[in-house]
Scaffold this active site. Sequence first.
Site, PDB file in Angstrom:
ATOM      1  CB  SER A  96      35.430 -24.421 -73.925  1.00 58.60           C
ATOM      2  OG  SER A  96      35.427 -25.836 -73.903  1.00 58.60           O
ATOM      3  CG  HIS A 139      32.431 -26.594 -71.583  1.00 58.31           C
ATOM      4  ND1 HIS A 139      33.152 -26.899 -72.717  1.00 58.31           N
ATOM      5  CD2 HIS A 139      31.575 -27.635 -71.387  1.00 58.31           C
ATOM      6  CE1 HIS A 139      32.772 -28.082 -73.178  1.00 58.31           C
ATOM      7  NE2 HIS A 139      31.809 -28.540 -72.396  1.00 58.31           N
ATOM      8  CB  SER A 140      28.476 -26.068 -73.054  1.00 57.46           C
ATOM      9  OG  SER A 140      27.353 -26.546 -73.742  1.00 57.46           O
ATOM     10  CG  MET A 141      24.175 -21.776 -70.996  1.00 61.55           C
ATOM     11  SD  MET A 141      22.910 -22.179 -69.752  1.00 61.55           S
ATOM     12  CE  MET A 141      23.911 -22.117 -68.250  1.00 61.55           C
ATOM     13  CB  ALA A 195      31.066 -20.543 -74.638  1.00 61.33           C
TER      14      ALA A 195
END
Length: 256
Positions: free
Chosen positions: A121, A94-96, A98
């Site tokens: 994500s 998720h975020s970083m 990803a």
Amino acid sequence: MPMPGTDAERWLRRFRPNASAHVRLVCFPHAGGSASFYRPVAMAHAAADVVVLQYPGRQDRRHEPLVRSVAEYVARIGPILEQERPLPTVYFGHSMGAVLAFETALALADTPAAPRAIVASGRRAPATHRNERVHLRDDEGLLDELRKLNGTQADLLGDEEIVRMALPAVRSDYRVIETYQAVPDSTVDCPINVLVGDDDPKTTVAEADRWREHSTAAFCLRTFPGGHFYLAEHQAEVNAELAAMLSAVSKGAAIR
């Protein structure tokens, strides 16, 4: 199992160990995030070997030196994942996280540890760029960013001691991701499924869709109502996506 105190034990957390699993899910937290964020995911996939990364500089690793770049994260994570028992594997970031999932997949390409699929994500594609400088703000500016993203409970943000411990890791990770530059035209040969909130201030749907440029295999984009941490409100749907992906890779089925 790694012996206590080994590098693998510091980096990898298993909230629900399953030594007989035939498929693995590796979870990469967001900037400033910790392994505990993924505990609900681990508990929802009992049949899988769910491995959650714990980055230095937070929780029980808060006294360790912080990681300074995406390349350094990958250089430290990759060899540890290579040491794990080979299993069909899905990366979920998720975020970083990803970006770390994607770059780790690139580093481990053509090895037994390479993932069979990536679920990215809440993050725009590596091909996109924004000139973000949140890591240069003062502490109050950084806290304003966290409040805007709704990634941290309001009561925790009001706890001065917790905030003081967390901010160095948050700032460092923001520097890591805001100074990241992808290698142009970099691609993995496994499917990428992208999940994003339709009101995410950090990622537009168009930016998320550009992940398709980074895979030579299947691509799928799914949007959810919500912002950057949409997945907190849609855990059941996200877990269903992960379950379907894990089932497909464990059976060697085509992912569409």
